[in-house]
Structure formats: structure tokens, C-alpha cells
Design a protein around this motif. Structure first.
Motif, PDB file in Angstrom:
ATOM      1  N   ASP A   1       0.847  -1.187   0.000  1.00  0.00           N
ATOM      2  CA  ASP A   1       0.000   0.000   0.000  1.00  0.00           C
ATOM      3  C   ASP A   1       0.887   1.244   0.000  1.00  0.00           C
ATOM      4  OD1 ASP A   1      -2.314  -1.536   0.061  1.00  0.00           O
ATOM      5  OD2 ASP A   1      -2.338  -1.594   2.253  1.00  0.00           O
ATOM      6  N   ASP A   2       0.465   2.265  -0.690  1.00  0.00           N
ATOM      7  CA  ASP A   2       1.202   3.529  -0.785  1.00  0.00           C
ATOM      8  C   ASP A   2       2.617   3.346  -1.340  1.00  0.00           C
ATOM      9  OD1 ASP A   2      -1.004   4.935   0.294  1.00  0.00           O
ATOM     10  OD2 ASP A   2      -0.358   4.368   2.316  1.00  0.00           O
ATOM     11  N   HIS A   3       2.750   2.415  -2.285  1.00  0.00           N
ATOM     12  CA  HIS A   3       4.052   2.189  -2.917  1.00  0.00           C
ATOM     13  C   HIS A   3       4.573   3.480  -3.529  1.00  0.00           C
ATOM     14  CE1 HIS A   3       6.577   1.161  -6.447  1.00  0.00           C
ATOM     15  NE2 HIS A   3       7.144   0.382  -5.562  1.00  0.00           N
ATOM     16  N   ARG A   4       5.828   3.789  -3.283  1.00  0.00           N
ATOM     17  CA  ARG A   4       6.489   4.948  -3.886  1.00  0.00           C
ATOM     18  C   ARG A   4       7.547   4.420  -4.840  1.00  0.00           C
ATOM     19  NH1 ARG A   4       8.580   8.820   0.713  1.00  0.00           N
ATOM     20  NH2 ARG A   4      10.279   8.466  -0.690  1.00  0.00           N
ATOM     21  N   PRO A   5       7.389   4.642  -6.130  1.00  0.00           N
ATOM     22  CA  PRO A   5       8.381   4.129  -7.078  1.00  0.00           C
ATOM     23  C   PRO A   5       9.731   4.825  -6.903  1.00  0.00           C
ATOM     24  CG  PRO A   5       6.800   5.510  -8.219  1.00  0.00           C
ATOM     25  CD  PRO A   5       6.315   5.363  -6.803  1.00  0.00           C
ATOM     26  N   PRO A   6      10.814   4.114  -7.201  1.00  0.00           N
ATOM     27  CA  PRO A   6      12.129   4.737  -7.143  1.00  0.00           C
ATOM     28  C   PRO A   6      12.182   5.959  -8.063  1.00  0.00           C
ATOM     29  CG  PRO A   6      12.326   2.368  -7.423  1.00  0.00           C
ATOM     30  CD  PRO A   6      10.882   2.712  -7.594  1.00  0.00           C
ATOM     31  N   SER A   7      13.037   6.911  -7.718  1.00  0.00           N
ATOM     32  CA  SER A   7      13.145   8.137  -8.507  1.00  0.00           C
ATOM     33  C   SER A   7      14.487   8.201  -9.241  1.00  0.00           C
ATOM     34  CB  SER A   7      12.962   9.361  -7.608  1.00  0.00           C
ATOM     35  OG  SER A   7      13.884   9.332  -6.534  1.00  0.00           O
ATOM     36  N   TRP A   8      14.989   7.077  -9.694  1.00  0.00           N
ATOM     37  CA  TRP A   8      16.290   6.986 -10.363  1.00  0.00           C
ATOM     38  C   TRP A   8      16.388   7.982 -11.504  1.00  0.00           C
ATOM     39  CZ3 TRP A   8      18.387   6.251 -15.097  1.00  0.00           C
ATOM     40  CH2 TRP A   8      19.739   5.933 -15.126  1.00  0.00           C
ATOM     41  N   PRO A   9      17.506   8.678 -11.677  1.00  0.00           N
ATOM     42  CA  PRO A   9      18.752   8.584 -10.907  1.00  0.00           C
ATOM     43  C   PRO A   9      18.779   9.455  -9.654  1.00  0.00           C
ATOM     44  CG  PRO A   9      19.105  10.048 -12.760  1.00  0.00           C
ATOM     45  CD  PRO A   9      17.682   9.527 -12.871  1.00  0.00           C
TER      46      PRO A   9
ATOM     47  N   ALA B   1      14.709  -4.444 -28.548  1.00  0.00           N
ATOM     48  CA  ALA B   1      14.182  -4.764 -27.215  1.00  0.00           C
ATOM     49  C   ALA B   1      13.598  -3.520 -26.553  1.00  0.00           C
ATOM     50  CB  ALA B   1      15.280  -5.370 -26.348  1.00  0.00           C
ATOM     51  N   GLU B   2      14.294  -2.402 -26.678  1.00  0.00           N
ATOM     52  CA  GLU B   2      13.788  -1.163 -26.083  1.00  0.00           C
ATOM     53  C   GLU B   2      12.436  -0.788 -26.673  1.00  0.00           C
ATOM     54  OE1 GLU B   2      14.732   3.463 -26.621  1.00  0.00           O
ATOM     55  OE2 GLU B   2      16.436   2.317 -25.863  1.00  0.00           O
ATOM     56  N   ALA B   3      12.315  -0.837 -27.979  1.00  0.00           N
ATOM     57  CA  ALA B   3      11.050  -0.481 -28.635  1.00  0.00           C
ATOM     58  C   ALA B   3       9.920  -1.380 -28.150  1.00  0.00           C
ATOM     59  CB  ALA B   3      11.199  -0.567 -30.145  1.00  0.00           C
ATOM     60  N   ARG B   4      10.175  -2.677 -28.061  1.00  0.00           N
ATOM     61  CA  ARG B   4       9.135  -3.620 -27.616  1.00  0.00           C
ATOM     62  C   ARG B   4       8.743  -3.337 -26.170  1.00  0.00           C
ATOM     63  NH1 ARG B   4       9.088  -8.832 -25.226  1.00  0.00           N
ATOM     64  NH2 ARG B   4       7.130  -9.887 -25.685  1.00  0.00           N
ATOM     65  N   LEU B   5       9.715  -3.100 -25.312  1.00  0.00           N
ATOM     66  CA  LEU B   5       9.420  -2.854 -23.905  1.00  0.00           C
ATOM     67  C   LEU B   5       8.658  -1.551 -23.709  1.00  0.00           C
ATOM     68  CD1 LEU B   5      12.783  -4.177 -22.560  1.00  0.00           C
ATOM     69  CD2 LEU B   5      10.519  -5.138 -22.020  1.00  0.00           C
ATOM     70  N   LEU B   6       8.996  -0.535 -24.480  1.00  0.00           N
ATOM     71  CA  LEU B   6       8.248   0.723 -24.398  1.00  0.00           C
ATOM     72  C   LEU B   6       6.797   0.511 -24.827  1.00  0.00           C
ATOM     73  CD1 LEU B   6      10.945   3.223 -25.725  1.00  0.00           C
ATOM     74  CD2 LEU B   6      10.180   2.928 -23.352  1.00  0.00           C
ATOM     75  N   GLU B   7       6.577  -0.320 -25.843  1.00  0.00           N
ATOM     76  CA  GLU B   7       5.204  -0.643 -26.265  1.00  0.00           C
ATOM     77  C   GLU B   7       4.444  -1.374 -25.168  1.00  0.00           C
ATOM     78  OE1 GLU B   7       5.194  -2.879 -29.888  1.00  0.00           O
ATOM     79  OE2 GLU B   7       6.095  -1.252 -31.054  1.00  0.00           O
ATOM     80  N   LEU B   8       5.145  -2.179 -24.365  1.00  0.00           N
ATOM     81  CA  LEU B   8       4.505  -2.931 -23.281  1.00  0.00           C
ATOM     82  C   LEU B   8       4.207  -2.056 -22.065  1.00  0.00           C
ATOM     83  CD1 LEU B   8       6.571  -6.255 -23.332  1.00  0.00           C
ATOM     84  CD2 LEU B   8       4.227  -5.894 -24.164  1.00  0.00           C
ATOM     85  N   GLY B   9       4.743  -0.836 -22.047  1.00  0.00           N
ATOM     86  CA  GLY B   9       4.463   0.060 -20.925  1.00  0.00           C
ATOM     87  C   GLY B   9       5.674   0.481 -20.118  1.00  0.00           C
ATOM     88  N   ALA B  10       6.872   0.094 -20.544  1.00  0.00           N
ATOM     89  CA  ALA B  10       8.080   0.542 -19.850  1.00  0.00           C
ATOM     90  C   ALA B  10       8.274   2.036 -20.091  1.00  0.00           C
ATOM     91  CB  ALA B  10       9.299  -0.231 -20.350  1.00  0.00           C
ATOM     92  N   GLY B  11       9.016   2.653 -19.206  1.00  0.00           N
ATOM     93  CA  GLY B  11       9.414   4.043 -19.382  1.00  0.00           C
ATOM     94  C   GLY B  11      10.907   4.101 -19.645  1.00  0.00           C
ATOM     95  N   LYS B  12      11.372   5.234 -20.144  1.00  0.00           N
ATOM     96  CA  LYS B  12      12.803   5.423 -20.386  1.00  0.00           C
ATOM     97  C   LYS B  12      13.242   6.745 -19.773  1.00  0.00           C
ATOM     98  CE  LYS B  12      16.429   5.565 -23.856  1.00  0.00           C
ATOM     99  NZ  LYS B  12      16.767   5.554 -25.287  1.00  0.00           N
ATOM    100  N   PRO B  13      14.028   6.668 -18.679  1.00  0.00           N
ATOM    101  CA  PRO B  13      14.534   7.897 -18.066  1.00  0.00           C
ATOM    102  C   PRO B  13      15.451   8.654 -19.025  1.00  0.00           C
ATOM    103  CG  PRO B  13      14.841   6.001 -16.606  1.00  0.00           C
ATOM    104  CD  PRO B  13      14.423   5.478 -17.945  1.00  0.00           C
ATOM    105  N   ASP B  14      15.521   9.949 -18.867  1.00  0.00           N
ATOM    106  CA  ASP B  14      16.404  10.765 -19.698  1.00  0.00           C
ATOM    107  C   ASP B  14      17.869  10.399 -19.483  1.00  0.00           C
ATOM    108  OD1 ASP B  14      14.271  12.161 -20.783  1.00  0.00           O
ATOM    109  OD2 ASP B  14      14.379  13.755 -19.283  1.00  0.00           O
ATOM    110  N   HIS B  15      18.259  10.119 -18.246  1.00  0.00           N
ATOM    111  CA  HIS B  15      19.650   9.799 -17.927  1.00  0.00           C
ATOM    112  C   HIS B  15      19.966   8.372 -18.375  1.00  0.00           C
ATOM    113  CE1 HIS B  15      23.482   9.910 -15.902  1.00  0.00           C
ATOM    114  NE2 HIS B  15      23.162   8.833 -15.211  1.00  0.00           N
ATOM    115  N   GLN B  16      20.877   8.241 -19.301  1.00  0.00           N
ATOM    116  CA  GLN B  16      21.319   6.943 -19.825  1.00  0.00           C
ATOM    117  C   GLN B  16      22.847   6.912 -19.753  1.00  0.00           C
ATOM    118  OE1 GLN B  16      19.387   4.300 -20.900  1.00  0.00           O
ATOM    119  NE2 GLN B  16      17.635   5.488 -20.150  1.00  0.00           N
TER     120      GLN B  16
END
Length: 122
Positions: free
Chosen positions: A57-65, A85-100
Motif C-alpha cells: 500500500d502507498d508504494h512509492r516508485p524509485p526516482s532513479w537517478p 528490445a527497447e522499442a518492444r518494452l516501451l510498447e509494453l508500458g516501460a518508461g525510459k529515463p532521460d539519464h542513460q
């Protein structure tokens, strides 16, 4: 000397275990754990390793980085083609942080509950 411990499971906190398990099942092809329910869902590998997802309950997602809410751990997955792989994962609902940090060698993505994970050219 034989190992004293064998890794049997990795469990991530999240707000919706079934939804997060569905994301990782589509991403990895792992099989659903037979004891999955609304508070815990899991995926199993042939060797018995379980990736589990438990309701918090009240899960707070990590704020990486940004370390304000630390990631605490992350998963890494080998892939043949990073871009595909990145394209497929983004279609599945993954996010991509700006910092890479090393985008040519691996990509940092976030699952739908906000946990960072890496895809690595295998």
C-alpha cells in the motif's frame, strides 16, 4: 566448499502485483507462478528461480537517478538487439529515463511500477 545458499526468488514491491507480473511475463516469456494472487504474483524460470511482485500500500516508485527514493535494486536482462528490445518494452508500458549512462552498451528502463531495470547487449 559447496555454496551455502542458492538464490530462489527476487521480489519487488509494487501497487498491483498481477499487472506488474503481466508486464514482465510479456517481456520475458517466463511462466506464471501457480500461487499468484492479488497480493503476490510471481513468474518462474525453468530452474525454479521466481521473480515475485508483492502488493505494498502507498508504494512509492524509485526516482532513479535522483536518490530521493532509492532504487535499492534493479534487474538486468540480456537482449540480442538493444534498439529492438527497447522499442518492444516501451510498447509494453516501460518508461525510459532521460539519464542513460552507457546507452551504447545498455539501456536503463523503468517498469510500469517505476522500478529501474537494464537491458544489456548479450
Amino acid at each position: 566448499m559447496p555454496p551455502q545458499m542458492t538464490l530462489s526468488a527476487i521480489t519487488l514491491d509494487c501497487p498491483d502485483p498481477r499487472a506488474l507480473a503481466a508486464f514482465y511475463q510479456q517481456a520475458t516469456g517466463l511462466e506464471p507462478h501457480p500461487e499468484s494472487n492479488a497480493d503476490f504474483a510471481g513468474l518462474t524460470r525453468e530452474d525454479g528461480l521466481v521473480i515475485g511482485f508483492q502488493r505494498v500500500d502507498d508504494h512509492r516508485p524509485p526516482s532513479w537517478p535522483d536518490p530521493t527514493v532509492p532504487q535499492q535494486l534493479h534487474l538486468c536482462f540480456d537482449v540480442m538487439d538493444l534498439d529492438e528490445a527497447e522499442a518492444r518494452l516501451l510498447e509494453l508500458g516501460a518508461g525510459k529515463p532521460d539519464h542513460q549512462p552507457h546507452e551504447e552498451r545498455w539501456r536503463v528502463l523503468t517498469d510500469p511500477a517505476g522500478h529501474p531495470f537494464c537491458i544489456v547487449r548479450g
